[in-house]
Write an enzyme that holds these catalytic residues in place. Structure first.
Site, mmCIF file in Angstrom:
data_model
loop_
_atom_site.group_PDB
_atom_site.id
_atom_site.type_symbol
_atom_site.label_atom_id
_atom_site.label_comp_id
_atom_site.label_asym_id
_atom_site.label_seq_id
_atom_site.Cartn_x
_atom_site.Cartn_y
_atom_site.Cartn_z
ATOM 1 N N MET A 1 34.361 -26.139 -26.618
ATOM 2 C CA MET A 1 35.649 -26.653 -27.087
ATOM 3 C C MET A 1 35.644 -28.171 -27.071
ATOM 4 O O MET A 1 35.278 -28.799 -26.085
ATOM 5 C CB MET A 1 36.749 -26.078 -26.183
ATOM 6 N N GLU B 1 30.408 -29.951 -31.376
ATOM 7 C CA GLU B 1 31.605 -30.356 -30.614
ATOM 8 C C GLU B 1 31.742 -31.866 -30.616
ATOM 9 O O GLU B 1 32.849 -32.394 -30.717
ATOM 10 C CB GLU B 1 31.555 -29.813 -29.182
HETATM 11 ZN ZN LIG Z 1 34.317 -26.235 -34.069
#
Ligand SMILES: [Zn+2]
Length: 882
Positions: free
Chosen positions: A269, A304
């Site tokens: 994330m 990311e």
């Molecule tokens: Zn992504």
């Protein structure tokens, strides 16, 4: 079938927020079961006029106190439920709201919001996790500046991290607690908020940006795993440099942090300045990770990181625009890998994945446009269509405009929309503005129409006129909710290959064809090339310039010629795949009819030539030796699919390659062995991939010496890639060596959950009837845990998604097993449960017996009134009549 329109969220209903939040001051006091969150929000009306009620989102929240401009708000002035906080008559001016909530990180099994991964506190807020921490206008276009104070017992969480830069830290006098204050100067949506607290070790490094700023880099892991971070750190630095060179994007904070956690619903994330990762995509050493793991780490770290600009600095207006950040960022990480490794190998690998997942999704009941127009549960739209087809759409813009104009459009996007929550239209408009091309309104259909376009091509060569004409038609099959489709803009990269194997000059309408790209815009159209002195062989959709299915009448001999000579490496690979697919489809039909399967001498010769071509990259040869996947073959067959017959035909072809090319494969296997120490670079990985492809094809002959070779490699390997490849080969053969190697593997790695995941997956994927019982038994094994998504994906996910014959057992027992597991998991972790249920997406394409069994199981699940919204949505759409 119950259709639940209630709760549907539609793009057409979009309204800007009535209220904006300018700053967020969070004060989080960590406690295992009772964490206190105080949020001070500066709120203002988004426009003048009558004030709307203020409605803040929540999810399982407990309100402890509420104050407006410093004064407690009387109970009659608001309504607080676990999922909503409403103030009917807020002041019609900026004001400060102070909310105190109480959350239970240990009891949070959904792994959304604030939860514990082992002993570590961490958060996951995309898409709607922040509302599980405090009441908030939890939508991506409410962008605020965050200051976060975290407090915890020093013994429980010595490390306290949040987004942005560290501005203060210290002890809380008279207690065993300490605190840290982080400030993120960049306004961001709540889904990019992150907080971590735990007893973590870290590896530090630094990066000097293009303009000379020094950025501190840190990767946090469980103590004792620091020595497995080197490749992740190296990948990060290469990604930071590449984004400066390829896109002119420089990092913007003083520090960039990555935290690896053991329990995570997704891969990773992109929280601003504080990426939280599934540890699978951080930790690697030669003896614990395969080449595939290394490549995955490099790609996910880069992905990311690239979000810092495509996602964080410019975010999405609403979740319908998810592809704006994901498709674009996948495109960027694919380009990064292509530049770092091999462009041809990367493209082939990406297309293989696209066909096996996205094309399959696009052909079934879960098909949806790259930008959906309606959803019930946004968690279910983190799909291959949004990510991978979304990347293909960006790639097509580049193909249509050329790299220089594409870069200008990206530069304009970054300057025009920095700090904003943007839409797909705004993104595309940047390219229209720099190119002055007028096809973009039609091109937008790529975002709005689901389904894989079918391209039919009819070639005509006129030797007297020395002209070559292509009649090309396009159509897009109906998909759920979209019975009729309009033609779109399709860039078809193209060449005509002459008798000597070289490309002929392309002159269309008296002009050279720019970059060799045909632009399809109509349902059918013709292109006539002149000055063609010999009958050429067409090489279409070079580099897979458009994500389409191509039907072209082409002689097997011409495909073999392209396999040997095409200047486009993708189409050399594709030519072999096309030969194999034709054979496999015929043999699947033969298996079902009880007739003998046939051979294809031409295919065997093409493979032999590629295997012996010393100029080719080993990784490319390895990919060419691998026939289309089971999923790909099933999708090509389209209906009345018998997964056993597909498997039988594919396995037989692989055995035939092993027999026919045994000597060359054994020779290549030996040639690819080196005495150099293991290095996870592209060259080394390529050699190992070819070596292990040879090992596997040789074992397909079932000859004792081939099995013995695999067993010897298993025991003697000095790296995980070779050991795992040998084990994967052995797993396909019910021999004593298999059991011995599996037992040995467990004994060696029992303490390492990420490695044991490989052991679980491998057993779940064994294509034999005994596998279901084996998987059932493994769910009781101490190595398995149904509260860790990695374990679930490794065992149940591999069985449902990879093992086509055993998940699709004719007796339906595979379906029942997966459905029962999903139902047990659903109350704990609906997001992961819904993902598993996605394995049923191709049920309508199955033969009648399996289809009936799958439908019965789906209806049994759908009838349960207690399903989560996540699972209900997947099951309802999987069953719906399109
Ligand atoms: Zn992504």
């Amino acid at each position: 079938m119950r259709t639940e329109e209630h709760g549907a969220i539609r793009l057409q209903d979009y309204r800007p927020p009535d209220w904006l939040i300018e700053t967020v001051e969070l004060d989080v006091s960590l406690h295992p079961t009772a964490t206190t969150v105080r949020a001070k929000l500066k709120i203002k009306p988004s426009s003048s006029g009558t004030p709307a009620p203020l409605v803040l989102d929540g999810d399982e929240l407990k309100l402890a106190s509420l104050a407006l401009d410093g004064k407690p708000l009387p109970a009659e002035n608001f309504v607080a439920t676990p999922d909503r906080l409403t103030i009917a008559q807020p002041p019609n001016r900026p004001f400060e709201l102070e909310i105190e909530t109480l959350v239970d990180p240990t009891g949070n099994t959904q792994l959304m919001g604030l939860y514990r991964a082992g002993a570590t506190y961490c958060t996951q807020c995309e898409p709607e996790g922040f509302r599980r921490i405090t009441y908030f206008i939890d939508r991506p276009n409410v962008m605020a500046v965050y200051t976060t104070r975290i407090e915890a017992d020093r013994s429980e969480a010595a490390v306290l991290l949040s987004n942005g830069n560290l501005v203060a830290q210290g002890d809380v006098p008279g207690t065993s607690r300490h605190f840290a204050v982080w400030h993120d100067p960049f306004p961001k949506p709540s889904y990019l908020f992150a907080l971590v607290g735990g007893n973590l070790a870290h590896v530090a490094d630094s990066f000097t940006t293009h303009s000379g700023r020094k950025v501190a880099l840190a990767i946090y892991v469980e103590p004792g795993k620091e020595d497995r971070c080197a490749y992740a750190m190296d990948s990060l630095k290469r990604a930071m440099r590449w984004d400066e060179t390829a896109f002119g994007r420089e990092y913007d904070l003083d520090i960039f942090m990555i935290v690896a956690v053991s329990a995570f619903n997704m891969g990773a994330m992109e929280n601003k300045g504080l990426n939280v990762f599934n540890d699978k995509y951080v930790l690697a050493s030669p003896t614990t990770a395969t080449d595939g793991d290394y490549a995955g780490i490099e790609a996910v770290i880069a992905h990311e990181y690239f979000h810092n600009w495509t996602g964080d600095r410019i975010t999405c207006r609403d979740w319908f625009q998810l592809c704006l950040k994901e498709g674009l960022t996948v495109f960027r990480d694919q380009e990064f890998t292509a530049d770092q490794r091999s462009r041809a190998v990367e493209r082939i690998s990406d297309v293989r994945a696209l066909r096996s997942f996205q094309f399959v999704e696009d052909a079934g009941p879960l098909a949806h446009p790259v930008r959906p127009e309606l959803y019930h549960e946004i968690n279910n739209f983190y799909t291959s269509t949004v990510y991978d087809k979304g990347a293909e759409v960006v790639r097509m813009i580049r193909t249509l405009l050329g790299p220089e104009t594409f870069r200008k459009g990206m530069d304009l996007y970054f300057t025009r929309h920095d700090g904003q929550a943007a839409t797909v239209e705004q993104f595309v408009q940047c390219f229209a503005d720099v190119s002055h091309r007028d096809f973009f309104p039609q091109f937008m259909r790529w975002y709005s129409q689901a389904g894989t376009p079918d391209i039919k091509v009819a070639p005509h060569y006129d030797s007297r006129a020395r002209s070559y004409r292509l009649d090309i038609s396009q159509s897009i099959p109906p998909t759920p909710g979209q019975p009729n489709k309009e033609p779109t803009v399709i860039p078809l990269a193209f060449g005509l290959v002459g008798e000597n194997g070289a490309d002929l000059p392309l002159v269309l309408d008296g002009r050279p064809l720019a970059r060799g790209v045909l632009e399809l815009t109509q349902a059918s159209q013709s292109f006539t090339f002149t000055g063609i002195a010999e009958r050429p062989i067409p090489s279409l959709n070079r580099g897979f310039s458009a994500p389409v299915k191509l039907a072209l009448p082409i002689e097997p001999g011409d495909l073999r010629f392209l396999a040997a000579h095409d200047s486009d490496p993708f189409n050399r690979w594709q030519a072999v795949q096309s030969l194999a697919m034709t054979l496999l489809k015929a043999n699947v039909a033969a298996v079902r009819a009880g007739e003998p399967q046939r051979e294809d001498e031409g295919l065997m010769q093409a493979l032999g030539a590629i295997l012996k071509d010393a100029k080719l990259e080993p990784a490319f040869i390895a990919l060419t030796l691998s026939p289309p996947s089971d999923a790909d073959i099933a999708r090509e067959i389209g209906s009345d699919v018998d997964p056993d017959a597909v498997f039988t035909a594919r396995r037989r072809l692989r055995g035939a390659i092993g027999v026919r090319h045994g000597a060359t494969l054994a020779d290549t296997y030996a040639r690819m062995i080196t005495s150099e120490p293991y290095r996870p670079d592209a060259q080394g990985a390529g050699r190992r991939s070819l070596k292990n492809a040879c090992l596997d094809l040789l074992a397909m002959t079932e000859q004792d010496d081939a099995i013995a070779r695999a067993f010897a490699q298993y025991g003697g390997a000095d790296n995980m890639t070779d050991r795992m490849a040998a084990l994967e080969t052995l797993a396909l053969h019910d021999r004593p060596e298999r059991a011995a190697a599996l037992d040995d593997f467990y004994r060696r790695y029992a303490d390492d959950p990420l490695i044991i995941d490989k052991w679980l997956s491998l057993q779940a994927a064994i294509p034999e009837p005994a596998t279901l019982d084996r998987v059932r038994a493994l769910t009781k094994h101490p190595a398995f845990s149904d509260s860790n998504p990695n374990r679930i994906r490794a065992l149940i996910g591999a069985f449902a998604q990879v093992n086509h014959t055993q998940f699709n057992r004719a007796d339906g027992a595979g379906y029942d097993f997966v459905a029962d597991f999903v139902l047990a998991l659903d109350p704990k972790n609906p997001q992961v449960a819904a993902r598993l249920m996605g394995a049923f997406r191709s049920w309508r394409a199955l033969e009648a017996v399996r289809r009936a069994r799958a439908e019965a199981v789906l209806r049994r699940v759908a009838a349960l009134p207690t399903l989560s919204r996540d699972v209900h949505d997947i099951v309802a759409r999987t069953l719906a009549d399109s």
